[in-house]
Design a protein around this motif. Sequence first.
Motif, PDB file in Angstrom:
ATOM      1  N   SER A   1       0.826  -1.205   0.000  1.00  0.00           N
ATOM      2  CA  SER A   1       0.000   0.000   0.000  1.00  0.00           C
ATOM      3  C   SER A   1       0.862   1.257   0.000  1.00  0.00           C
ATOM      4  N   GLU A   2       1.934   1.235   0.791  1.00  0.00           N
ATOM      5  CA  GLU A   2       2.817   2.396   0.875  1.00  0.00           C
ATOM      6  C   GLU A   2       3.486   2.698  -0.458  1.00  0.00           C
ATOM      7  N   ARG A   3       3.687   1.659  -1.265  1.00  0.00           N
ATOM      8  CA  ARG A   3       4.337   1.833  -2.561  1.00  0.00           C
ATOM      9  C   ARG A   3       3.335   1.935  -3.706  1.00  0.00           C
ATOM     10  N   ASP A   4       2.061   2.097  -3.361  1.00  0.00           N
ATOM     11  CA  ASP A   4       0.993   2.168  -4.362  1.00  0.00           C
ATOM     12  C   ASP A   4       0.949   0.934  -5.257  1.00  0.00           C
ATOM     13  N   VAL A   5       1.106  -0.218  -4.618  1.00  0.00           N
ATOM     14  CA  VAL A   5       0.996  -1.500  -5.316  1.00  0.00           C
ATOM     15  C   VAL A   5      -0.276  -2.190  -4.856  1.00  0.00           C
ATOM     16  N   TRP A   6      -1.146  -2.482  -5.791  1.00  0.00           N
ATOM     17  CA  TRP A   6      -2.367  -3.209  -5.436  1.00  0.00           C
ATOM     18  C   TRP A   6      -2.040  -4.640  -5.014  1.00  0.00           C
ATOM     19  N   VAL A   7      -2.838  -5.167  -4.116  1.00  0.00           N
ATOM     20  CA  VAL A   7      -2.831  -6.592  -3.776  1.00  0.00           C
ATOM     21  C   VAL A   7      -4.246  -7.107  -4.030  1.00  0.00           C
ATOM     22  N   SER A   8      -4.349  -8.184  -4.774  1.00  0.00           N
ATOM     23  CA  SER A   8      -5.664  -8.789  -5.012  1.00  0.00           C
ATOM     24  C   SER A   8      -5.622 -10.256  -4.621  1.00  0.00           C
ATOM     25  N   VAL A   9      -6.763 -10.765  -4.191  1.00  0.00           N
ATOM     26  CA  VAL A   9      -6.904 -12.171  -3.821  1.00  0.00           C
ATOM     27  C   VAL A   9      -8.185 -12.717  -4.448  1.00  0.00           C
ATOM     28  N   VAL A  10      -8.398 -14.007  -4.256  1.00  0.00           N
ATOM     29  CA  VAL A  10      -9.600 -14.649  -4.819  1.00  0.00           C
ATOM     30  C   VAL A  10     -10.343 -15.365  -3.688  1.00  0.00           C
TER      31      VAL A  10
ATOM     32  N   ALA B   1      -7.518  -6.158  -2.189  1.00  0.00           N
ATOM     33  CA  ALA B   1      -7.515  -6.469  -0.755  1.00  0.00           C
ATOM     34  C   ALA B   1      -6.862  -5.371   0.065  1.00  0.00           C
ATOM     35  N   ASN B   2      -6.402  -4.316  -0.605  1.00  0.00           N
ATOM     36  CA  ASN B   2      -5.792  -3.203   0.117  1.00  0.00           C
ATOM     37  C   ASN B   2      -6.297  -1.882  -0.440  1.00  0.00           C
ATOM     38  N   ALA B   3      -5.897  -0.799   0.191  1.00  0.00           N
ATOM     39  CA  ALA B   3      -6.275   0.549  -0.238  1.00  0.00           C
ATOM     40  C   ALA B   3      -5.010   1.334  -0.531  1.00  0.00           C
ATOM     41  N   LEU B   4      -5.035   2.093  -1.621  1.00  0.00           N
ATOM     42  CA  LEU B   4      -3.878   2.883  -2.016  1.00  0.00           C
ATOM     43  C   LEU B   4      -4.150   4.365  -1.782  1.00  0.00           C
ATOM     44  N   GLN B   5      -3.441   4.940  -0.859  1.00  0.00           N
ATOM     45  CA  GLN B   5      -3.649   6.357  -0.561  1.00  0.00           C
ATOM     46  C   GLN B   5      -3.264   7.237  -1.741  1.00  0.00           C
ATOM     47  N   GLY B   6      -2.195   6.839  -2.417  1.00  0.00           N
ATOM     48  CA  GLY B   6      -1.717   7.644  -3.526  1.00  0.00           C
ATOM     49  C   GLY B   6      -2.675   7.704  -4.687  1.00  0.00           C
ATOM     50  N   ARG B   7      -3.584   6.715  -4.798  1.00  0.00           N
ATOM     51  CA  ARG B   7      -4.521   6.705  -5.901  1.00  0.00           C
ATOM     52  C   ARG B   7      -5.941   6.953  -5.446  1.00  0.00           C
ATOM     53  N   GLY B   8      -6.085   7.259  -4.148  1.00  0.00           N
ATOM     54  CA  GLY B   8      -7.387   7.667  -3.652  1.00  0.00           C
ATOM     55  C   GLY B   8      -8.467   6.630  -3.780  1.00  0.00           C
ATOM     56  N   ALA B   9      -8.091   5.343  -3.716  1.00  0.00           N
ATOM     57  CA  ALA B   9      -9.076   4.278  -3.844  1.00  0.00           C
ATOM     58  C   ALA B   9      -9.082   3.445  -2.582  1.00  0.00           C
ATOM     59  N   ASP B  10     -10.249   2.986  -2.207  1.00  0.00           N
ATOM     60  CA  ASP B  10     -10.381   2.150  -1.013  1.00  0.00           C
ATOM     61  C   ASP B  10     -10.969   0.822  -1.400  1.00  0.00           C
ATOM     62  N   ALA B  11     -10.495  -0.241  -0.768  1.00  0.00           N
ATOM     63  CA  ALA B  11     -11.034  -1.571  -0.993  1.00  0.00           C
ATOM     64  C   ALA B  11     -10.951  -2.334   0.309  1.00  0.00           C
ATOM     65  N   PRO B  12     -11.976  -3.051   0.689  1.00  0.00           N
ATOM     66  CA  PRO B  12     -11.971  -3.756   1.961  1.00  0.00           C
ATOM     67  C   PRO B  12     -11.048  -4.950   1.944  1.00  0.00           C
ATOM     68  N   ALA B  13     -10.403  -5.198   3.072  1.00  0.00           N
ATOM     69  CA  ALA B  13      -9.599  -6.421   3.201  1.00  0.00           C
ATOM     70  C   ALA B  13     -10.517  -7.611   3.316  1.00  0.00           C
ATOM     71  N   THR B  14     -10.029  -8.764   2.878  1.00  0.00           N
ATOM     72  CA  THR B  14     -10.832  -9.989   2.922  1.00  0.00           C
ATOM     73  C   THR B  14     -10.420 -10.836   4.104  1.00  0.00           C
ATOM     74  N   SER B  15     -11.274 -11.773   4.491  1.00  0.00           N
ATOM     75  CA  SER B  15     -10.968 -12.693   5.593  1.00  0.00           C
ATOM     76  C   SER B  15     -11.348 -14.100   5.200  1.00  0.00           C
ATOM     77  N   VAL B  16     -10.757 -15.053   5.893  1.00  0.00           N
ATOM     78  CA  VAL B  16     -11.031 -16.450   5.600  1.00  0.00           C
ATOM     79  C   VAL B  16     -12.429 -16.799   6.047  1.00  0.00           C
TER      80      VAL B  16
END
Length: 348
Positions: free
Chosen positions: A94-103, A333-348
């Motif tokens: 997130s700090e580096r403005d790298v998205w993380v996605s999961v399935v 699964a993360n939010a990027l402050q630098g791109r002003g987008a929010d996404a909820p984290a997922t849980s098992v």
Amino acid sequence: MSTSPDGAAGKVVVTHALHTEAYTRLREQCAVDMNTAAEPWSRDTLRGKLRDADAVVAFMTDRIDRDLLESAPRLRIVAGALKGADNIDMQACSERDVWVSVVPDLLTAPTAELAIGLMIGLGRNVLPGDRHVRSGAFSGWRPRFYGTGIHGSVVGLLGLGAIGRAMAQRLQGFGARVLYHDRRPPAPGEELTLGLESASFERLLRQSDFVVVCLPLSGETVHMLNRDTLALMKPGALVINPSRGSVVCEADIVEALQQGNLGGYAADVFEMEDWARGDRPQGVTRELLEMDGKTLLTPHLGSAVHEARKAIESEAVANVLDVLHGQVPRGAANALQGRGADAPATSV
């Protein structure tokens, strides 16, 4: 394997081989560098490949941490072919403005299905029985290999996330009493719908014939089942772990089995796989492997269903293409402050 179409949207590193459908879709739009070997790339090899990568499709064997990210200045997304992301440093990404996605939704059903199989396999002595028949000693029914059935038993679900709920749904037809422990309450009416009974952690351990681990790995859940908590379980109870290896302490499981306090342990996951732990062991606890008849161990088969794997890979590829085409990844699964987008984290 490395391919690059004209006008590629970016370079994508894929750390394990994809099925043909997912690979073809990615190759048509991106330059792809994919590991086609069964074994993972070394840390240094992956570091080198990420130096000019825009995206990486990551698997269970990858540890994407701050150190690795320092070597990937162009990286825009870590697309996990995973349900959880405990092997990915979400904060550093997130700090580096790298998205993380999961399935998160695609692994739930096959994981719960395997967990039921582990319950039956361990409880009903399927593996020792198979070995007995193959040994040539079988000459017809004899009064042996008596075990524990699900019908009439008490099953305790540690965690009521997606996997816990899927387990509850599948257990409804088995005639078991199902307890659960989770600090988050279920939706109104869900206990009745799923046939569940809330229990404290201690009561669940004391009353259950089967304890099924349905928890993600976190600082709070590491070694949640240890010498002290295992001692609370009823004699002969069975532990089933389809979620994350390090939620249990394997050494303490061995001790409880050796002392006869625990009846058996079935696992599809192991502490050695949890890359998020800097102190993770380098192999499965040796004594666990030697406890023939008391353990049932499978090599992370939870997602090993052809159609499920294809769907997981397809979703990971879709997340990559989303980002490379300037969109928010659908499985963010993360939010990027630098791109002003929010996404909820997922849980098992």
